[in-house]
Design a protein around this motif. Structure first.
Motif, PDB file in Angstrom:
ATOM      1  N   ILE A 148       0.973  -1.260   0.138  1.00 48.82           N
ATOM      2  CA  ILE A 148       0.054   0.063  -0.034  1.00 48.82           C
ATOM      3  C   ILE A 148       0.918   1.158   0.068  1.00 48.82           C
ATOM      4  O   ILE A 148       1.622   1.473   0.870  1.00 48.82           O
ATOM      5  CB  ILE A 148      -0.939  -0.084   1.216  1.00 48.82           C
ATOM      6  CG1 ILE A 148      -1.875  -1.369   1.163  1.00 48.82           C
ATOM      7  CG2 ILE A 148      -1.798   1.118   1.388  1.00 48.82           C
ATOM      8  CD1 ILE A 148      -2.427  -1.593   2.561  1.00 48.82           C
ATOM      9  N   GLU A 149       0.834   1.925  -1.261  1.00 49.37           N
ATOM     10  CA  GLU A 149       1.662   3.310  -1.199  1.00 49.37           C
ATOM     11  C   GLU A 149       0.562   4.291  -1.103  1.00 49.37           C
ATOM     12  O   GLU A 149      -0.107   4.695  -1.995  1.00 49.37           O
ATOM     13  CB  GLU A 149       2.382   2.977  -2.463  1.00 49.37           C
ATOM     14  CG  GLU A 149       3.250   1.821  -2.459  1.00 49.37           C
ATOM     15  CD  GLU A 149       3.991   1.757  -3.782  1.00 49.37           C
ATOM     16  OE1 GLU A 149       4.330   2.681  -4.375  1.00 49.37           O
ATOM     17  OE2 GLU A 149       4.427   0.614  -4.351  1.00 49.37           O
ATOM     18  N   TYR A 150       1.240   5.354  -0.354  1.00 50.88           N
ATOM     19  CA  TYR A 150       0.376   6.771  -0.534  1.00 50.88           C
ATOM     20  C   TYR A 150       1.728   7.830  -0.460  1.00 50.88           C
ATOM     21  O   TYR A 150       2.720   7.676   0.422  1.00 50.88           O
ATOM     22  CB  TYR A 150      -0.278   7.039   0.915  1.00 50.88           C
ATOM     23  CG  TYR A 150      -1.731   6.399   0.975  1.00 50.88           C
ATOM     24  CD1 TYR A 150      -2.803   6.592   0.116  1.00 50.88           C
ATOM     25  CD2 TYR A 150      -1.607   5.204   1.680  1.00 50.88           C
ATOM     26  CE1 TYR A 150      -3.902   5.882   0.289  1.00 50.88           C
ATOM     27  CE2 TYR A 150      -2.736   4.389   1.808  1.00 50.88           C
ATOM     28  CZ  TYR A 150      -3.973   4.630   1.007  1.00 50.88           C
ATOM     29  OH  TYR A 150      -5.012   4.038   0.900  1.00 50.88           O
ATOM     30  N   VAL A 151       1.748   8.696  -1.460  1.00 51.17           N
ATOM     31  CA  VAL A 151       2.904   9.641  -1.557  1.00 51.17           C
ATOM     32  C   VAL A 151       1.952  11.008  -1.885  1.00 51.17           C
ATOM     33  O   VAL A 151       1.087  10.918  -2.944  1.00 51.17           O
ATOM     34  CB  VAL A 151       3.854   9.222  -2.719  1.00 51.17           C
ATOM     35  CG1 VAL A 151       4.918  10.337  -2.650  1.00 51.17           C
ATOM     36  CG2 VAL A 151       4.352   7.965  -2.320  1.00 51.17           C
ATOM     37  N   HIS A 152       2.074  11.843  -0.821  1.00 52.61           N
ATOM     38  CA  HIS A 152       1.135  13.139  -1.020  1.00 52.61           C
ATOM     39  C   HIS A 152       1.895  14.393  -0.577  1.00 52.61           C
ATOM     40  O   HIS A 152       2.306  14.144   0.435  1.00 52.61           O
ATOM     41  CB  HIS A 152      -0.097  12.755  -0.467  1.00 52.61           C
ATOM     42  CG  HIS A 152      -0.041  12.377   1.149  1.00 52.61           C
ATOM     43  ND1 HIS A 152      -0.063  13.424   1.981  1.00 52.61           N
ATOM     44  CD2 HIS A 152       0.342  11.298   1.793  1.00 52.61           C
ATOM     45  CE1 HIS A 152       0.176  12.807   3.157  1.00 52.61           C
ATOM     46  NE2 HIS A 152       0.311  11.527   3.015  1.00 52.61           N
ATOM     47  N   LEU A 153       1.000  15.326  -0.789  1.00 52.10           N
ATOM     48  CA  LEU A 153       1.538  16.742  -0.143  1.00 52.10           C
ATOM     49  C   LEU A 153       1.331  16.552   1.358  1.00 52.10           C
ATOM     50  O   LEU A 153       0.185  16.225   1.649  1.00 52.10           O
ATOM     51  CB  LEU A 153       0.814  17.860  -0.572  1.00 52.10           C
ATOM     52  CG  LEU A 153       1.061  18.214  -2.001  1.00 52.10           C
ATOM     53  CD1 LEU A 153       0.337  19.573  -2.588  1.00 52.10           C
ATOM     54  CD2 LEU A 153       2.523  18.907  -2.421  1.00 52.10           C
ATOM     55  N   MET A 154       2.116  16.638   2.391  1.00 52.20           N
ATOM     56  CA  MET A 154       2.079  16.739   3.505  1.00 52.20           C
ATOM     57  C   MET A 154       1.114  17.870   4.308  1.00 52.20           C
ATOM     58  O   MET A 154       0.747  17.510   5.444  1.00 52.20           O
ATOM     59  CB  MET A 154       3.394  16.494   4.299  1.00 52.20           C
ATOM     60  CG  MET A 154       3.308  16.094   5.765  1.00 52.20           C
ATOM     61  SD  MET A 154       5.133  15.888   6.347  1.00 52.20           S
ATOM     62  CE  MET A 154       5.844  17.513   6.824  1.00 52.20           C
ATOM     63  N   CYS A 155       1.156  18.887   3.673  1.00 54.92           N
ATOM     64  CA  CYS A 155       0.391  19.895   4.228  1.00 54.92           C
ATOM     65  C   CYS A 155      -0.741  20.487   3.582  1.00 54.92           C
ATOM     66  O   CYS A 155      -0.596  20.443   2.215  1.00 54.92           O
ATOM     67  CB  CYS A 155       1.727  20.949   4.550  1.00 54.92           C
ATOM     68  SG  CYS A 155       3.008  20.507   5.265  1.00 54.92           S
ATOM     69  N   PHE A 156      -1.446  21.196   4.249  1.00 55.33           N
ATOM     70  CA  PHE A 156      -2.723  21.996   3.723  1.00 55.33           C
ATOM     71  C   PHE A 156      -3.238  22.869   4.477  1.00 55.33           C
ATOM     72  O   PHE A 156      -3.222  22.634   5.896  1.00 55.33           O
ATOM     73  CB  PHE A 156      -3.698  20.914   3.365  1.00 55.33           C
ATOM     74  CG  PHE A 156      -4.909  21.802   2.372  1.00 55.33           C
ATOM     75  CD1 PHE A 156      -4.764  22.455   1.131  1.00 55.33           C
ATOM     76  CD2 PHE A 156      -6.316  22.051   3.046  1.00 55.33           C
ATOM     77  CE1 PHE A 156      -5.696  22.884   0.469  1.00 55.33           C
ATOM     78  CE2 PHE A 156      -6.960  22.705   2.290  1.00 55.33           C
ATOM     79  CZ  PHE A 156      -6.815  23.105   1.261  1.00 55.33           C
ATOM     80  N   HIS A 157      -3.019  24.371   4.112  1.00 53.88           N
ATOM     81  CA  HIS A 157      -3.137  25.294   5.098  1.00 53.88           C
ATOM     82  C   HIS A 157      -2.251  25.345   6.234  1.00 53.88           C
ATOM     83  O   HIS A 157      -2.615  25.606   7.202  1.00 53.88           O
ATOM     84  CB  HIS A 157      -4.576  25.446   5.489  1.00 53.88           C
ATOM     85  CG  HIS A 157      -5.726  25.560   4.404  1.00 53.88           C
ATOM     86  ND1 HIS A 157      -5.714  26.696   3.794  1.00 53.88           N
ATOM     87  CD2 HIS A 157      -6.497  24.889   4.074  1.00 53.88           C
ATOM     88  CE1 HIS A 157      -6.704  26.719   2.961  1.00 53.88           C
ATOM     89  NE2 HIS A 157      -7.430  25.649   2.958  1.00 53.88           N
ATOM     90  N   LYS A 158      -1.128  24.993   5.943  1.00 48.74           N
ATOM     91  CA  LYS A 158       0.072  25.041   6.944  1.00 48.74           C
ATOM     92  C   LYS A 158      -0.015  23.977   8.026  1.00 48.74           C
ATOM     93  O   LYS A 158       0.745  24.257   8.940  1.00 48.74           O
ATOM     94  CB  LYS A 158       0.236  26.598   7.243  1.00 48.74           C
ATOM     95  CG  LYS A 158       0.811  27.415   6.204  1.00 48.74           C
ATOM     96  CD  LYS A 158       1.925  28.344   6.757  1.00 48.74           C
ATOM     97  CE  LYS A 158       2.385  29.080   5.415  1.00 48.74           C
ATOM     98  NZ  LYS A 158       3.745  29.195   5.103  1.00 48.74           N
ATOM     99  N   TRP A 194       6.364  20.198   0.877  1.00 52.75           N
ATOM    100  CA  TRP A 194       6.560  18.963   1.703  1.00 52.75           C
ATOM    101  C   TRP A 194       5.946  17.779   1.333  1.00 52.75           C
ATOM    102  O   TRP A 194       4.693  17.988   1.136  1.00 52.75           O
ATOM    103  CB  TRP A 194       6.518  18.941   3.359  1.00 52.75           C
ATOM    104  CG  TRP A 194       7.412  19.993   3.939  1.00 52.75           C
ATOM    105  CD1 TRP A 194       7.627  21.355   4.248  1.00 52.75           C
ATOM    106  CD2 TRP A 194       8.902  19.567   4.172  1.00 52.75           C
ATOM    107  NE1 TRP A 194       8.728  21.782   4.609  1.00 52.75           N
ATOM    108  CE2 TRP A 194       9.551  20.800   4.952  1.00 52.75           C
ATOM    109  CE3 TRP A 194       9.522  18.619   4.290  1.00 52.75           C
ATOM    110  CZ2 TRP A 194      10.900  20.563   5.248  1.00 52.75           C
ATOM    111  CZ3 TRP A 194      10.774  18.155   4.775  1.00 52.75           C
ATOM    112  CH2 TRP A 194      11.645  19.297   5.281  1.00 52.75           C
ATOM    113  N   VAL A 195       6.385  16.631   1.092  1.00 48.90           N
ATOM    114  CA  VAL A 195       5.846  15.584   0.620  1.00 48.90           C
ATOM    115  C   VAL A 195       6.418  14.464   1.483  1.00 48.90           C
ATOM    116  O   VAL A 195       7.255  14.067   1.915  1.00 48.90           O
ATOM    117  CB  VAL A 195       6.508  15.072  -0.951  1.00 48.90           C
ATOM    118  CG1 VAL A 195       5.853  13.755  -1.405  1.00 48.90           C
ATOM    119  CG2 VAL A 195       6.007  16.209  -1.756  1.00 48.90           C
ATOM    120  N   LYS A 196       5.260  13.391   1.713  1.00 55.07           N
ATOM    121  CA  LYS A 196       5.375  12.510   2.689  1.00 55.07           C
ATOM    122  C   LYS A 196       4.966  11.015   1.629  1.00 55.07           C
ATOM    123  O   LYS A 196       3.997  10.929   1.121  1.00 55.07           O
ATOM    124  CB  LYS A 196       4.376  12.407   3.805  1.00 55.07           C
ATOM    125  CG  LYS A 196       4.214  11.201   4.741  1.00 55.07           C
ATOM    126  CD  LYS A 196       2.994  11.531   5.997  1.00 55.07           C
ATOM    127  CE  LYS A 196       3.188  10.402   6.733  1.00 55.07           C
ATOM    128  NZ  LYS A 196       2.189  10.760   7.746  1.00 55.07           N
TER     129      LYS A 196
END
Length: 133
Positions: free
Chosen positions: A21-31, A50-52
């Motif tokens: 299971i792989e999730y690669v996403h922007l780590m932040c939204f509205h800081k 920042w990407v997680k």
């Protein structure tokens, strides 16, 4: 949906139909720290993102490993971008690319996949506050 004027669309990466299971996403939204989400639109221009990456084995408890990278990019209006990745051993390579053409728009960042830290909330909060989204 159409892309709003002076905006770009950003798509996260998800693969959840196999043994990994792989999730690669922007780590932040509205800081603030966020989780994987459907595509969103952001104002075009220079961004500090920042990407997680979160990778786990289906059905195996405590198998989750994570990696974090930071991109400094200039993203043009009226385009769709996505995160892509390649995993080899315990390392993940991540980059941003145009959805339609596959052209890379960032450098390739390599990070080691590690078990999550027990106490990391303050670090992730500070990283999100330093970014632009």
């Amino acid at each position: 949906a159409n892309i709003k004027e002076n905006h770009f669309r950003f798509e996260n990466f998800k693969r959840d139909n196999g043994p990994d299971i792989e999730y690669v996403h922007l780590m932040c939204f509205h800081k603030k720290e966020t989780f994987w989400a459907e595509p969103k639109q952001y104002i075009s221009g220079k961004h500090d993102l920042w990407v997680k990456a979160s990778i786990s084995k289906r059905g195996i408890a405590n198998s989750r490993k994570e990696a974090f990278v930071n991109f400094d990019v200039n993203l043009a209006a009226n385009k769709s971008y996505m995160i892509n990745r390649k995993i080899e051993n315990n390392k993940i390579s991540m980059w941003l690319q145009e959805v339609d053409t596959g052209i890379k728009v960032s450098s390739i960042k390599v990070a080691e996949l590690k078990r999550p830290l027990l106490v990391e909330k303050n670090l992730r909060r500070k990283q999100c506050e330093s970014g632009t989204v």
